[in-house]
Scaffold this motif. Sequence first.
Motif, PDB file in Angstrom:
ATOM      1  N   ALA A 214      27.826  -1.478   5.432  1.00 12.84           N
ATOM      2  CA  ALA A 214      27.770  -2.371   4.518  1.00 12.84           C
ATOM      3  C   ALA A 214      26.885  -3.414   4.311  1.00 12.84           C
ATOM      4  O   ALA A 214      26.120  -2.607   5.476  1.00 12.84           O
ATOM      5  CB  ALA A 214      29.304  -4.170   4.612  1.00 12.84           C
ATOM      6  N   ASP A 215      26.064  -3.953   3.423  1.00 14.15           N
ATOM      7  CA  ASP A 215      24.986  -4.197   3.260  1.00 14.15           C
ATOM      8  C   ASP A 215      25.109  -5.726   2.267  1.00 14.15           C
ATOM      9  O   ASP A 215      25.708  -5.727   1.179  1.00 14.15           O
ATOM     10  CB  ASP A 215      24.301  -3.451   2.228  1.00 14.15           C
ATOM     11  N   LEU A 216      24.789  -6.496   3.017  1.00 14.34           N
ATOM     12  CA  LEU A 216      25.047  -7.875   1.985  1.00 14.34           C
ATOM     13  C   LEU A 216      23.161  -8.350   1.023  1.00 14.34           C
ATOM     14  O   LEU A 216      22.269  -7.847   1.191  1.00 14.34           O
ATOM     15  CB  LEU A 216      24.521  -9.306   3.380  1.00 14.34           C
ATOM     16  N   ASP A 217      24.127  -7.853  -0.823  1.00 15.63           N
ATOM     17  CA  ASP A 217      23.456  -8.151  -1.116  1.00 15.63           C
ATOM     18  C   ASP A 217      22.334  -9.324  -1.808  1.00 15.63           C
ATOM     19  O   ASP A 217      23.024 -10.285  -1.594  1.00 15.63           O
ATOM     20  CB  ASP A 217      24.470  -8.480  -3.145  1.00 15.63           C
ATOM     21  N   HIS A 218      21.620  -9.475  -2.050  1.00 19.27           N
ATOM     22  CA  HIS A 218      20.328  -9.839  -2.192  1.00 19.27           C
ATOM     23  C   HIS A 218      20.052 -11.116  -1.016  1.00 19.27           C
ATOM     24  O   HIS A 218      19.383 -12.121  -1.491  1.00 19.27           O
ATOM     25  CB  HIS A 218      21.099 -10.816  -3.928  1.00 19.27           C
ATOM     26  N   PHE A 219      19.964  -9.992   0.262  1.00 16.22           N
ATOM     27  CA  PHE A 219      20.058 -11.508   1.051  1.00 16.22           C
ATOM     28  C   PHE A 219      18.401 -11.819   0.797  1.00 16.22           C
ATOM     29  O   PHE A 219      17.851 -12.852   2.058  1.00 16.22           O
ATOM     30  CB  PHE A 219      20.527 -10.452   2.171  1.00 16.22           C
ATOM     31  N   LYS A 220      17.485 -10.682   0.539  1.00 19.44           N
ATOM     32  CA  LYS A 220      15.865 -10.984   0.860  1.00 19.44           C
ATOM     33  C   LYS A 220      15.959 -12.887   0.011  1.00 19.44           C
ATOM     34  O   LYS A 220      14.619 -13.334   0.024  1.00 19.44           O
ATOM     35  CB  LYS A 220      14.925  -9.962   0.747  1.00 19.44           C
ATOM     36  N   GLN A 221      16.648 -12.361  -1.052  1.00 16.11           N
ATOM     37  CA  GLN A 221      16.639 -13.886  -2.254  1.00 16.11           C
ATOM     38  C   GLN A 221      16.584 -14.727  -1.437  1.00 16.11           C
ATOM     39  O   GLN A 221      16.404 -15.948  -1.543  1.00 16.11           O
ATOM     40  CB  GLN A 221      17.188 -13.258  -3.246  1.00 16.11           C
ATOM     41  N   LEU A 222      18.112 -15.412  -0.964  1.00 17.76           N
ATOM     42  CA  LEU A 222      18.225 -15.621   0.027  1.00 17.76           C
ATOM     43  C   LEU A 222      17.592 -16.580   1.109  1.00 17.76           C
ATOM     44  O   LEU A 222      17.250 -17.886   0.980  1.00 17.76           O
ATOM     45  CB  LEU A 222      19.850 -15.925   0.150  1.00 17.76           C
ATOM     46  N   THR A 298      27.592 -11.509  -1.657  1.00 17.22           N
ATOM     47  CA  THR A 298      28.306 -10.896  -2.079  1.00 17.22           C
ATOM     48  C   THR A 298      27.875  -9.454  -1.411  1.00 17.22           C
ATOM     49  O   THR A 298      27.019  -9.819  -0.600  1.00 17.22           O
ATOM     50  CB  THR A 298      28.284 -10.061  -3.547  1.00 17.22           C
ATOM     51  N   LEU A 299      29.097  -8.694  -1.040  1.00 19.60           N
ATOM     52  CA  LEU A 299      28.497  -7.370   0.043  1.00 19.60           C
ATOM     53  C   LEU A 299      29.006  -5.998  -1.186  1.00 19.60           C
ATOM     54  O   LEU A 299      30.237  -6.264  -2.002  1.00 19.60           O
ATOM     55  CB  LEU A 299      30.052  -8.131   1.080  1.00 19.60           C
ATOM     56  N   SER A 300      28.855  -5.172  -0.576  1.00 18.09           N
ATOM     57  CA  SER A 300      28.252  -4.208  -1.005  1.00 18.09           C
ATOM     58  C   SER A 300      28.133  -2.937  -0.364  1.00 18.09           C
ATOM     59  O   SER A 300      28.495  -3.270   1.233  1.00 18.09           O
ATOM     60  CB  SER A 300      27.457  -3.097  -2.003  1.00 18.09           C
ATOM     61  N   LEU A 301      29.574  -2.123  -0.293  1.00 17.98           N
ATOM     62  CA  LEU A 301      30.275  -1.166   0.956  1.00 17.98           C
ATOM     63  C   LEU A 301      29.982   0.842   0.524  1.00 17.98           C
ATOM     64  O   LEU A 301      30.679   0.731  -0.515  1.00 17.98           O
ATOM     65  CB  LEU A 301      31.296  -1.440   1.313  1.00 17.98           C
ATOM     66  N   GLY A 302      30.158   1.145   1.296  1.00 19.39           N
ATOM     67  CA  GLY A 302      30.358   2.844   0.741  1.00 19.39           C
ATOM     68  C   GLY A 302      30.885   3.339   1.926  1.00 19.39           C
ATOM     69  O   GLY A 302      30.699   2.952   3.163  1.00 19.39           O
ATOM     70  N   ARG A 328      23.204   0.961  -6.999  1.00 20.29           N
ATOM     71  CA  ARG A 328      23.550   0.872  -8.193  1.00 20.29           C
ATOM     72  C   ARG A 328      24.317   0.861  -9.599  1.00 20.29           C
ATOM     73  O   ARG A 328      23.477   0.184 -10.294  1.00 20.29           O
ATOM     74  CB  ARG A 328      23.108   2.736  -7.940  1.00 20.29           C
ATOM     75  N   LYS A 329      25.469   0.331  -9.141  1.00 19.69           N
ATOM     76  CA  LYS A 329      26.872  -0.259 -10.129  1.00 19.69           C
ATOM     77  C   LYS A 329      27.080  -1.286 -10.329  1.00 19.69           C
ATOM     78  O   LYS A 329      27.731  -1.666 -11.228  1.00 19.69           O
ATOM     79  CB  LYS A 329      27.974   1.173  -9.642  1.00 19.69           C
ATOM     80  N   GLY A 330      25.987  -2.195  -9.831  1.00 14.81           N
ATOM     81  CA  GLY A 330      25.915  -3.695  -9.779  1.00 14.81           C
ATOM     82  C   GLY A 330      26.678  -4.153  -8.475  1.00 14.81           C
ATOM     83  O   GLY A 330      26.033  -5.705  -8.669  1.00 14.81           O
ATOM     84  N   ARG A 331      26.514  -3.454  -7.750  1.00 14.33           N
ATOM     85  CA  ARG A 331      26.667  -4.688  -6.319  1.00 14.33           C
ATOM     86  C   ARG A 331      28.463  -5.377  -6.324  1.00 14.33           C
ATOM     87  O   ARG A 331      29.027  -5.363  -7.115  1.00 14.33           O
ATOM     88  CB  ARG A 331      25.972  -5.424  -5.763  1.00 14.33           C
ATOM     89  N   ASN A 332      28.325  -5.873  -5.069  1.00 16.47           N
ATOM     90  CA  ASN A 332      29.974  -6.641  -4.708  1.00 16.47           C
ATOM     91  C   ASN A 332      30.946  -5.348  -5.059  1.00 16.47           C
ATOM     92  O   ASN A 332      32.557  -6.248  -6.000  1.00 16.47           O
ATOM     93  CB  ASN A 332      29.737  -8.148  -6.098  1.00 16.47           C
ATOM     94  N   GLN A 333      30.836  -4.646  -4.892  1.00 14.21           N
ATOM     95  CA  GLN A 333      31.829  -3.712  -5.003  1.00 14.21           C
ATOM     96  C   GLN A 333      32.179  -1.937  -3.874  1.00 14.21           C
ATOM     97  O   GLN A 333      30.706  -2.445  -2.812  1.00 14.21           O
ATOM     98  CB  GLN A 333      31.952  -2.823  -5.975  1.00 14.21           C
ATOM     99  N   VAL A 334      33.553  -1.411  -3.706  1.00 12.05           N
ATOM    100  CA  VAL A 334      33.607   0.108  -2.531  1.00 12.05           C
ATOM    101  C   VAL A 334      32.434   0.677  -3.614  1.00 12.05           C
ATOM    102  O   VAL A 334      34.249   0.930  -4.361  1.00 12.05           O
ATOM    103  CB  VAL A 334      34.896  -0.892  -1.679  1.00 12.05           C
ATOM    104  N   GLN A 335      32.535   2.051  -2.583  1.00 13.48           N
ATOM    105  CA  GLN A 335      32.683   2.917  -3.342  1.00 13.48           C
ATOM    106  C   GLN A 335      32.500   4.079  -2.899  1.00 13.48           C
ATOM    107  O   GLN A 335      32.876   4.083  -1.274  1.00 13.48           O
ATOM    108  CB  GLN A 335      30.679   2.919  -3.867  1.00 13.48           C
ATOM    109  N   VAL A 336      33.385   5.001  -2.441  1.00 11.79           N
ATOM    110  CA  VAL A 336      34.215   5.910  -2.077  1.00 11.79           C
ATOM    111  C   VAL A 336      33.010   7.433  -1.702  1.00 11.79           C
ATOM    112  O   VAL A 336      33.099   7.549  -2.948  1.00 11.79           O
ATOM    113  CB  VAL A 336      35.474   6.542  -2.034  1.00 11.79           C
ATOM    114  N   ALA A 337      32.555   7.401  -0.458  1.00 15.04           N
ATOM    115  CA  ALA A 337      31.861   9.204  -1.257  1.00 15.04           C
ATOM    116  C   ALA A 337      32.767   9.990  -1.138  1.00 15.04           C
ATOM    117  O   ALA A 337      34.051  10.502  -0.660  1.00 15.04           O
ATOM    118  CB  ALA A 337      30.941   9.665   0.588  1.00 15.04           C
ATOM    119  N   GLU A 338      32.333  10.973  -2.207  1.00 11.24           N
ATOM    120  CA  GLU A 338      32.643  12.616  -2.703  1.00 11.24           C
ATOM    121  C   GLU A 338      32.803  12.867  -0.748  1.00 11.24           C
ATOM    122  O   GLU A 338      31.577  13.490  -0.811  1.00 11.24           O
ATOM    123  CB  GLU A 338      32.480  12.977  -3.611  1.00 11.24           C
TER     124      GLU A 338
END
Length: 348
Positions: A214-222, A298-302, A328-338
Amino acid sequence: MAQTQKKFMNSSADDLLRAFKIKVTGNIIWAGGITELILSVAQFLLGNTGQAVAILCAGVFFTGAAWFYQGRRVPILVRVMFIGLLTIISVISIYKNGTIGVYWTYPLLVACFFVFSGFLGIIAAALLTLIFGITAIYAMPLDDGWRIATTLAIICALGSVFVVLLSELQKLLRKLVVTDTLTGLHNRHLVTGVLEDAIYRFRRYQRPATIMMADLDHFKQLNDTHGHLFGDQILKQVAERLQSVLRRNDQVFRVGGEEFLVVLPETGNAEAQVVAEKLRSLVSEHSFNGKDANVDVTLSLGVAQYAENQTWVEWLNAADSALMEAKRKGRNQVQVAEAPAERTAEPA
């Protein structure tokens, strides 16, 4: 893969401590074996043939054991034999040589605290203190015997206090080493062990396990906007929210500046995806209260379930790749590995 392995392969505190104990025990047995070889020569020169042969045999055995087990943990039986034979030799020496024979009991008593760990070392030292004390009182004049027994008891007591304090200090240092001081979460020093344990449980009992990066989106900007101290406040609150959703057996690590790893034992992809969505919404749909402002984060997760024959590095890479895809798909979402089989089945 190499980058992920480098990031998580730092030796853990437990590994370093274990290696140190192995080295210390090995060096003590080396020293004891070589000392016995030297003493056997001295006994031969003094004409004590029987005692010299016994000491020589012990010296050869323990020097050989130290060489055979170098770099590895010395079995408890060998350590017991080491202390036991030296104890017998010391008792014989006290009977034959009086006060001169007592000199060898002190380093042997201290060695117990290093050859054996923790409470076992205290028991061994107390037992040797009793044996040597009784021997000294029986074989020597009473005035000398009780003084020697008393000094041995004092050394045993001080050594025991030292072992207890060292054990408590070790626990404290371990906690400091494996804990992220900002959030109170575990840091990456425990990651390898936890993942390898999950892999073992899968291979032995077919129990699934899933991890999430999990990674916080645009945290450097904050951080650039509000400052790093403000960012630290947000990280603490994020850690609290993550922990509030997870089960007791789940584990969450802070593995980077604003990056977290969640390990979900006994959990498949479907269940993990539900948990990931809860974490995402808990972070993304509720504002954070900093000292100087309220912000939305927002939070993105793999998400990646462990697949058979994967290494822990490949498993982490799968979750990390899924996280990058979510970014890559826009952040603030969950992506499941294949699954690995699905990836290999793709056309060239």
